[in-house]
Scaffold this motif. Structure first.
Motif, short mmCIF file in Angstrom:
data_model
loop_
_atom_site.label_atom_id
_atom_site.label_comp_id
_atom_site.label_asym_id
_atom_site.label_seq_id
_atom_site.Cartn_x
_atom_site.Cartn_y
_atom_site.Cartn_z
N GLU A 151 73.79 20.49 -1.95
CA GLU A 151 74.31 21.86 -1.88
C GLU A 151 75.49 22.05 -2.83
OE1 GLU A 151 76.53 24.79 1.38
OE2 GLU A 151 75.78 22.81 1.99
N ILE A 152 76.41 21.08 -2.81
CA ILE A 152 77.60 21.18 -3.66
C ILE A 152 77.22 21.11 -5.13
CG2 ILE A 152 79.74 20.02 -4.30
CD1 ILE A 152 79.90 19.12 -1.30
N ASP A 153 76.36 20.16 -5.49
CA ASP A 153 75.92 20.05 -6.88
C ASP A 153 75.19 21.31 -7.32
OD1 ASP A 153 76.98 17.63 -7.66
OD2 ASP A 153 75.22 16.46 -7.10
N GLY A 154 74.41 21.88 -6.43
CA GLY A 154 73.70 23.11 -6.75
C GLY A 154 74.64 24.25 -7.06
N ALA A 155 75.72 24.35 -6.28
CA ALA A 155 76.70 25.42 -6.50
C ALA A 155 77.39 25.24 -7.85
CB ALA A 155 77.72 25.41 -5.36
N ILE A 156 77.74 24.01 -8.18
CA ILE A 156 78.42 23.76 -9.45
C ILE A 156 77.48 24.04 -10.62
CG2 ILE A 156 79.57 22.02 -10.87
CD1 ILE A 156 80.36 20.61 -8.22
N GLN A 157 76.23 23.58 -10.49
CA GLN A 157 75.26 23.81 -11.56
C GLN A 157 74.98 25.31 -11.76
OE1 GLN A 157 73.75 21.84 -14.01
NE2 GLN A 157 73.27 23.94 -14.64
N ALA A 158 74.90 26.06 -10.66
CA ALA A 158 74.66 27.50 -10.78
C ALA A 158 75.78 28.17 -11.55
CB ALA A 158 74.52 28.11 -9.39
N TRP A 159 77.03 27.74 -11.30
CA TRP A 159 78.16 28.32 -12.04
C TRP A 159 78.13 27.89 -13.50
CZ3 TRP A 159 82.34 25.99 -14.53
CH2 TRP A 159 83.36 26.87 -14.96
N CYS A 160 77.86 26.59 -13.75
CA CYS A 160 77.83 26.10 -15.13
C CYS A 160 76.80 26.85 -15.96
CB CYS A 160 77.53 24.59 -15.15
SG CYS A 160 78.92 23.55 -14.63
N THR B 95 79.49 28.95 -21.15
CA THR B 95 79.32 28.10 -22.32
C THR B 95 80.13 26.82 -22.08
OG1 THR B 95 81.25 28.96 -23.48
CG2 THR B 95 79.14 30.12 -23.80
N ILE B 96 79.90 25.81 -22.90
CA ILE B 96 80.67 24.58 -22.74
C ILE B 96 82.16 24.86 -22.89
CG2 ILE B 96 80.37 23.94 -25.18
CD1 ILE B 96 80.56 21.42 -22.29
N ASP B 97 82.53 25.72 -23.83
CA ASP B 97 83.95 25.99 -24.07
C ASP B 97 84.58 26.77 -22.93
OD1 ASP B 97 83.95 24.64 -26.49
OD2 ASP B 97 83.45 26.43 -27.66
N SER B 98 83.85 27.76 -22.40
CA SER B 98 84.42 28.55 -21.31
C SER B 98 84.54 27.71 -20.05
CB SER B 98 83.59 29.81 -21.05
OG SER B 98 82.29 29.48 -20.57
N ALA B 99 83.56 26.86 -19.78
CA ALA B 99 83.62 25.99 -18.60
C ALA B 99 84.80 25.04 -18.70
CB ALA B 99 82.31 25.20 -18.47
N LEU B 100 85.00 24.45 -19.87
CA LEU B 100 86.14 23.55 -20.06
C LEU B 100 87.45 24.30 -19.85
CD1 LEU B 100 84.93 21.56 -23.20
CD2 LEU B 100 85.31 20.61 -20.92
N ALA B 101 87.54 25.50 -20.39
CA ALA B 101 88.79 26.26 -20.27
C ALA B 101 89.10 26.59 -18.82
CB ALA B 101 88.67 27.54 -21.10
N GLY C 17 75.31 27.02 -19.89
CA GLY C 17 74.34 28.02 -20.33
C GLY C 17 73.93 27.88 -21.78
N ASP C 18 74.76 27.23 -22.60
CA ASP C 18 74.40 27.03 -24.00
C ASP C 18 73.75 25.67 -24.24
OD1 ASP C 18 76.73 25.69 -23.46
OD2 ASP C 18 77.81 26.35 -25.24
N GLY C 19 73.31 25.03 -23.16
CA GLY C 19 72.55 23.79 -23.28
C GLY C 19 73.36 22.54 -23.47
#
Length: 413
Positions: free
Chosen positions: A303-312, A316-322, A258-260
């Protein structure tokens, strides 16, 4: 006995007859682990890489890495006196590395067969665009051509756009590593089949069997191309460009937070996929029996990539990594050199070395890989000035000061 303080290749003599990337990178790796590398350069400017990319005082910063631990000897190889010096060094070397076009060394009486007739233990690593044989052997071939012919460029980029290149000269570097591997195998064979040449001929000749290591840039790239050949031969499948995804292995792709920021997620192991889906709140996909194995996931890649992208997109990059690291899912951000030089993992692994130029200006270099526990590589000195070791090398061959001065006056060195 090997002097472990100097590296596992201490005592190994290498003669480098090459310019730019493939040959010099091959020799560089041997020098980093203790080999005594003499690099022959033209007196007229030396290796062109000295002037490539970002310069300091007229010399490339790349040079400080590419030529570290090497000795620079200038020789005008069009002169027969220079050819004689090179021949004497070649006959005394354990390994010769060259990346001229096929046939050039033969004109100077420095070809593999010519040297082998004098020293049967000769090991010569020959790096060229297309190898020493075949209808294309005489054509010029840089790394970019090897990457194209070897298949890498065809599969790099997005399907709706022309192929792209990796942002480094990877074809040359991959060929160089094949050269190192070949040299080490040839050295091992020479030693178990008799050992180093004693400099004598006839019945007094005691030497192991040398050989030529023929490295083609396109073949080195081709060697990395995984299942390309059997997939086409057996199933008629031509692997195409798929952007940031790894085709047929799902999910493994690049996503945007979400933070690009861009994040790479590799959830393609069956157990990893389940953990990934639970981590992104898609228990339905984690429990779907069709998605238990990779072959079931491939038809539903979008479908799977879409689900992952929607969550990402909600992270933020930090929250996703955590979240994903907490779920034991392979994940990482895409690093620039700025990220690398601040990263705790790079720093903990001591992946940067602090050195200084001759004028005292500090400079960091990449540390040496791979890391050997008992005999690690070491940077003894940065890439040398052109001809910095002329006197040293020639004196070891028996030339006195007057003879060296004459060679310099005549433009031989």
């Amino acid at each position: 006995m090997t002097d472990t303080a100097k590296g596992p290749l201490a005592g190994i003599k290498v003669l480098e007859l090459g310019t730019l990337i493939a040959g010099p990178f091959c020799a560089r790796m041997l020098a980093e682990f203790g080999a005594d590398v003499i690099k022959i350069e033209s007196p007229d400017g030396g290796d062109p890489i000295r002037q490539w990319r970002v310069l300091k005082d007229g010399t490339s910063l790349w040079w400080s890495v590419q030529a570290r631990n090497k000795k620079s000897l200038t020789l005008n190889l069009k002169d027969k006196r220079a050819q004689d010096i090179a021949r004497r060094l070649a006959l005394d070397a354990d390994i010769i590395i060259e990346n001229y076009r096929p046939g050039v060394l033969e004109k100077w009486q420095l070809g593999y067969d010519q040297l082998k007739a004098l020293n049967p233990a000769t090991i010569m690593v020959r790096l060229s665009g297309y190898g020493q044989t075949g209808p294309m052997k005489d054509l010029p071939g840089f790394g970019a051509i090897g990457e194209s012919m070897g298949g890498l460029r065809y599969v790099s980029g997005h399907a709706d756009r022309p192929p792209v290149r990796v942002g480094i000269s990877i074809g040359d570097s991959v060929a160089a590593m094949h050269g190192v591997i070949g040299a080490m195998m040839a050295l091992r064979h020479r030693d178990v089949s008799g050992g180093r040449w004693n400099g004598k001929q006839g019945d007094d000749c005691i030497a192991g069997q040398g050989q030529m290591v023929d490295v083609a840039l396109y073949e080195s790239v081709f060697n990395l191309m995984e299942s390309l050949v059997p997939e086409f031969d057996h199933a008629g499948v031509v692997r195409e460009r798929t952007g940031g995804a790894l085709p047929g292995i799902v999910p493994s792709n690049t996503y945007t937070t979400g933070d690009g920021e861009n994040i790479v997620i590799a959830g393609n192991g069956d157990a990893i996929f389940k953990r990934l889906m639970l981590a992104i709140d898609r228990a339905d996909l984690a429990a779907d029996p069709q998605l238990v194995r990779n072959d079931g996931r491939v038809p539903r890649t979008a479908e799977i990539d879409g689900a992952i992208q929607a969550w990402c997109a909600t992270q933020t990059i930090d929250s996703a990594l955590a979240v994903l690291q907490g779920a034991d899912v392979p994940v990482g951000k895409i690093y620039s050199v700025r990220n690398m030089m601040r990263d705790p993992q790079f720093l903990a692994r001591q992946m940067f070395e602090q050195h200084a130029f001759a004028d005292g200006t500090p400079v960091k270099l990449p540390a040496i890989s791979p890391k050997l526990s008992a005999t690690p590589g070491v940077t003894r000195w940065l890439g040398p000035a052109l001809g910095a070791h002329n006197d040293e090398v020639l004196q070891q061959l028996g030339y006195d000061d007057a003879a060296i001065a004459q060679l310099r006056t005549d433009g031989v060195i």
